[in-house]
Each structure stands twice: as C-alpha cells, then as structure tokens.
Design an enzyme around this catalytic site. Structure first.
Site, short mmCIF file in Angstrom:
data_model
loop_
_atom_site.label_atom_id
_atom_site.label_comp_id
_atom_site.label_asym_id
_atom_site.label_seq_id
_atom_site.Cartn_x
_atom_site.Cartn_y
_atom_site.Cartn_z
N CYS A 76 38.77 35.13 34.64
CA CYS A 76 37.97 34.11 35.86
C CYS A 76 36.79 34.12 35.01
O CYS A 76 35.84 35.13 34.88
CB CYS A 76 38.67 34.80 37.13
SG CYS A 76 36.93 33.34 38.03
N CYS A 97 31.78 38.27 39.89
CA CYS A 97 31.80 39.41 41.11
C CYS A 97 32.10 40.45 40.32
O CYS A 97 33.63 40.85 40.01
CB CYS A 97 32.64 38.74 41.82
SG CYS A 97 33.19 36.60 42.20
N CYS A 117 35.26 42.78 40.54
CA CYS A 117 36.09 42.14 41.06
C CYS A 117 36.93 41.90 38.78
O CYS A 117 37.11 41.87 37.80
CB CYS A 117 36.52 40.72 40.21
SG CYS A 117 38.35 39.74 40.76
N CYS A 173 50.34 35.19 50.74
CA CYS A 173 48.81 34.44 50.13
C CYS A 173 49.38 34.49 48.93
O CYS A 173 49.50 34.95 48.52
CB CYS A 173 48.21 35.90 50.37
SG CYS A 173 46.54 34.67 50.40
N CYS A 222 49.37 30.60 53.38
CA CYS A 222 47.70 30.61 52.50
C CYS A 222 47.07 31.02 51.39
O CYS A 222 48.50 31.21 50.90
CB CYS A 222 47.26 32.05 53.32
SG CYS A 222 46.07 32.68 53.03
N CYS A 260 40.56 31.84 57.38
CA CYS A 260 40.52 33.84 56.82
C CYS A 260 39.15 33.97 56.36
O CYS A 260 39.38 33.51 54.87
CB CYS A 260 41.88 34.14 55.87
SG CYS A 260 42.60 35.40 55.19
N ARG A 265 42.41 42.75 59.97
CA ARG A 265 43.13 42.74 58.63
C ARG A 265 42.30 44.09 57.71
O ARG A 265 41.62 43.87 57.78
CB ARG A 265 43.53 41.26 57.53
CG ARG A 265 44.60 41.99 56.75
CD ARG A 265 45.70 40.74 56.11
NE ARG A 265 46.02 39.86 56.66
CZ ARG A 265 46.07 38.43 56.61
NH1 ARG A 265 44.45 38.32 55.07
NH2 ARG A 265 46.02 38.09 57.25
N1 SAM Z 1 39.06 33.80 43.02
C1 SAM Z 1 39.18 32.94 44.11
C2 SAM Z 1 37.60 34.08 44.77
O1 SAM Z 1 36.74 34.63 44.53
O2 SAM Z 1 37.52 33.12 45.84
C3 SAM Z 1 40.71 34.15 45.46
C4 SAM Z 1 41.04 35.17 44.35
S1 SAM Z 1 40.12 36.55 44.63
C5 SAM Z 1 40.34 37.90 43.84
C6 SAM Z 1 39.86 36.63 46.43
C7 SAM Z 1 38.90 37.95 46.62
O3 SAM Z 1 39.84 39.44 46.78
C8 SAM Z 1 37.35 38.04 46.97
O4 SAM Z 1 36.78 36.80 47.63
C9 SAM Z 1 36.91 39.24 47.16
O5 SAM Z 1 36.90 39.35 48.39
C10 SAM Z 1 38.25 40.16 47.21
N2 SAM Z 1 38.56 41.34 46.09
C11 SAM Z 1 38.71 41.10 44.08
N3 SAM Z 1 38.68 42.39 43.76
C12 SAM Z 1 38.21 43.52 44.78
C13 SAM Z 1 38.32 44.17 44.44
N4 SAM Z 1 38.18 45.30 44.16
N5 SAM Z 1 38.15 45.41 45.92
C14 SAM Z 1 38.10 44.62 46.83
N6 SAM Z 1 37.94 43.20 46.95
C15 SAM Z 1 38.46 42.56 45.99
C1 DTB Z 2 41.68 39.64 50.21
O1 DTB Z 2 40.09 39.32 51.29
N1 DTB Z 2 41.35 40.83 49.84
C2 DTB Z 2 42.85 40.01 48.35
C3 DTB Z 2 43.45 39.27 49.16
N2 DTB Z 2 41.87 38.73 50.46
C4 DTB Z 2 42.95 37.79 48.51
C5 DTB Z 2 42.78 40.66 47.57
C6 DTB Z 2 41.85 41.84 47.35
C7 DTB Z 2 42.05 42.08 45.78
C8 DTB Z 2 42.11 44.06 45.47
C9 DTB Z 2 41.65 43.68 43.69
C10 DTB Z 2 42.95 42.91 42.68
O2 DTB Z 2 44.19 43.64 43.19
O3 DTB Z 2 42.42 42.60 42.24
FE1 SF4 Z 3 36.87 35.03 40.13
FE2 SF4 Z 3 37.67 37.33 40.93
FE3 SF4 Z 3 35.44 35.95 41.78
FE4 SF4 Z 3 37.61 35.80 42.31
S1 SF4 Z 3 36.71 37.57 42.98
S2 SF4 Z 3 35.76 33.38 41.71
S3 SF4 Z 3 39.24 36.01 40.95
S4 SF4 Z 3 35.87 36.95 39.61
#
Ligand code: SAM
Ligand code: DTB
Ligand code: SF4
Length: 325
Positions: free
Chosen positions: A65, A69, A72, A109, A140, A200, A272
């Site tokens: 990606c 963030c 992530c 989802c 979702c 959501c 959730r």
């Molecule tokens: N890429 C898209 C976005 O960011 O909008 C969708 C997928 S993204 C992985 C969805 C959500 O997962 C993020 O907004 C964040 O709130 C959550 N998330 C990602 N990494 C995480 C982590 N290490 N711990 C907790 N939540 C996480």
């Molecule tokens: C949300 O609030 N939490 C989920 C889902 N929406 C997409 C994602 C959590 C991701 C946790 C880190 C991972 O597994 O990569």
């Molecule tokens: Fe990309 Fe992760 Fe940010 Fe979603 S949360 S936009 S997958 S870097």
C-alpha cells in the site's frame, strides 16, 4: 480541520464537535463501576445483552500500500512490510465466505490495501459483493477512499456496509498518517452515507494518544449525523517494523473504559471489539462485553495478523452464555 505535521510537543486544542469532547472526557473520568453500570444500562435499553454479532474479515488484496499509516503492516514504507500480493480471485473469496458462514458469521468483510480503488480494481470487487451476498451473508468492504460514483456502484452490487475508520482524534492524526488527511476520511463517510450504505467507522487506541485524544475520537464518531451503524474499536496490534511498534501498551482497564464510553455515546450502534483480541485475556474481553461491546471479528485472522481461533471464541461464548446474534 486538516492534518498537522508538527511535533508531538505542540499541544492542540480539541476540535469543536456536536458532542463536546469535554463531556466525553467526563465519562472517561467516572469511577469504573459507575461507568460500566451506565454503559450496561444503556446497552440493555437497545439490545439483547447476551447477543453478539459475528463478522469475518478477508484480505482480498494484501500489502504494497502506498499510504504511510504508522500502525499498518501493509504500508510498503516499512522495510520488512507485508509483500505486495495480487488480488484474490472470486473462487478463493467464495470459499472463505462459505467457511465463515458455516462457522456462524453473519457478515463478511473484504479488505484491500489500497489508498482507494481504481475503476479496474472496483469491477472485480463488485462481482465479489454480488456473489457473497447471494450466499446469504451481509457484505462489507473496506477499500480506502472512495471517488464520486463508487459508493453507488457498491450499493447497486448489494453492499450492506462500508468500513472506513477515522482512526484517531483530528488533533493526533498528523502524528500517525501524512498521506491523507482527516477531512478525506469524513468525505468518504459522507459518500457512503449519501449512497444509502450502512456506515462502519471506528478507530484505533493504544497508539500513544492521550485520554483527551481518545475522547476526541469518540466525540467525532458520535457527532456523525447519524452515528455509524457499526463502530469498530481496535486496540493497536503492534507489528515489528511498523513505526508504532514499541509504543507503550494501553492499560486494559482504559480500553474497557473506551468501549463503555462508545456504548453510552452511540446507544443504538453495534460496538465491535475489534483488532487486539488475540492478546487479550478472556477476563478483559468479558469486561468489554459487559461495557456494551456486541460485535467481534470472528475467525483466526484479521487482515494480516492473528485473531482468536473459532474454538477459543466458542468456548468463551459458552462460558459467558453469549449467543451469536
Ligand atoms: N486500506 C484501506 C484503508 O485504510 O482505508 C482499508 C484497509 S485498512 C487495513 C482498515 C483499518 O484497519 C485501518 O483504518 C485501521 O483502523 C485498521 N488497522 C490497520 N492496521 C492495524 C493495526 N496494526 N492495529 C489495529 N488496527 C489496524
Ligand atoms: C477494522 O476496524 N479493523 C479491521 C477492519 N476494520 C478492516 C482491520 C484490523 C487490521 C489489523 C491488522 C492486520 O491484520 O493487518
Ligand atoms: Fe494502506 Fe494500511 Fe493505511 Fe489501509 S491502513 S491505507 S492498507 S497503509
């Protein structure tokens, strides 16, 4: 309101919201027993307290990606980030969706590691939404920022919910993400709402934010009009190599307080208990249910990291007398 890249020493005044941050902070300050009693009382006015909704996640496009963030593992910026993989094909998605349904999930989802979908990305996702819905599951998607017209295409394919998190308070946002700003997130949520798709939206705690900033996140979510139908509260999953790895862990009692405050502020939303459950004891999860959490991610994987096995959740539900909603 826009993001700020100034250093963490700079203290921001909370942004004004319909639900004032000070009133949210006052809830956080209550004695724990009073807070949980209030949350459980509110919860019982709107929901069966022994029912929990089950959503299963699948990463349909993993890694690579372009966003930064800080929490992530799928951002391509950390040196040992999750590798960029091609999008799953429809058969793999349907196999996972059927398994989720057989295990008792009611919502499926699909997540993608995109800044937002290009039209050529969205087309196959529309097919996935149609076919997952045809299995009798709620659908979702979480695909990042949406452009004009994309929410309508998803709605027409049968999408029930779109997940897009605010992630944190606007005052803290610039310390976590620089490649999109807080207003971009509100804009995508408006598009989702405008298309008539259920919203959501939640966030992450345990990223080193202050209590005031946790209150700021919840004030923002509760001020959405109407509030999101579904509110995922994630506890940061600390992944090695990500900028937030090594952040001081949040006290579990403060996490439970966050759930309780979310329940009180958004009495009719599903709250959730989301990422971070694998590292949580049964006792802390039980307190979260008492505080009004009534939904979980169910299945042994979130997107790229672990989640409790189905069997562990079933055993916990049996111990607590909880039933899938
Ligand atoms: N890429 C898209 C976005 O960011 O909008 C969708 C997928 S993204 C992985 C969805 C959500 O997962 C993020 O907004 C964040 O709130 C959550 N998330 C990602 N990494 C995480 C982590 N290490 N711990 C907790 N939540 C996480
Ligand atoms: C949300 O609030 N939490 C989920 C889902 N929406 C997409 C994602 C959590 C991701 C946790 C880190 C991972 O597994 O990569
Ligand atoms: Fe990309 Fe992760 Fe940010 Fe979603 S949360 S936009 S997958 S870097």
């Amino acid at each position: 309101m826009s993001s700020c890249n100034c250093s963490s020493i700079h203290v921001h005044k909370p942004v004004d919201t319909k639900v004032p941050v000070e009133s949210v902070e006052a809830l956080f300050e209550k004695p724990f027993n009073d807070l949980l009693f209030e949350a459980q009382t509110v919860h019982r006015q709107h929901f069966d307290p022994n029912k929990v909704q089950l959503s299963t996640l699948l990463s349909i496009k993993t890694g690579g990606c372009p966003e930064d963030c800080g929490y992530c593992p799928q951002s391509k910026r950390p040196p040992d980030a999750v590798p960029d993989e091609p999008m799953l094909d429809i058969d793999a998605v349907l196999t996972a969706a059927k398994a989720a349904k057989d295990a008792g999930a009611t919502r499926f989802c699909m997540g993608a590691a995109w800044r937002g979908p290009k039209q050529r990305d969205l087309d196959p996702v529309l097919g996935m939404v149609r076919e997952v819905k045809a299995l009798g599951l709620e659908t979702c998607c979480t695909l990042g920022m949406l452009r004009e017209g994309q929410a309508e295409q998803l709605r027409d394919a049968g999408l029930d919910y779109y997940n897009h998190n605010l992630d944190c308070a606007p005052e803290f946002y610039g310390e976590i993400i620089s490649t999109r700003d807080f207003d971009d997130r509100l804009d995508t949520l408006n598009k989702v709402r405008g298309a008539g798709i259920n919203v959501c939206a939640g966030g992450i705690v345990g990223m080193g934010e202050s209590r005031m900033q946790r209150a700021g996140l919840l004030a923002q979510l509760a001020s959405l009009d109407p509030p999101p139908e579904s509110v995922p509260i994630n506890l940061l999953v600390q992944v090695e190599g990500t900028p937030l790895h090594g952040t001081e862990a949040l006290d579990p009692i403060e996490f439970v307080r966050t759930i309780a405050v979310a329940r009180i502020l958004m009495p009719t939303s599903h709250v959730r208990l989301s990422a971070g459950r694998q590292q949580m004891s049964d006792a802390v999860q039980s307190l979260c249910f008492l505080a009004g959490a009534n939904s979980i991610f169910y299945g042994d994987k979130l997107l790229t990291t672990g989640n409790p096995e189905w069997e562990r959740d079933q055993a916990l539900f049996n111990k607590l007398g909880l039933m899938p909603a």
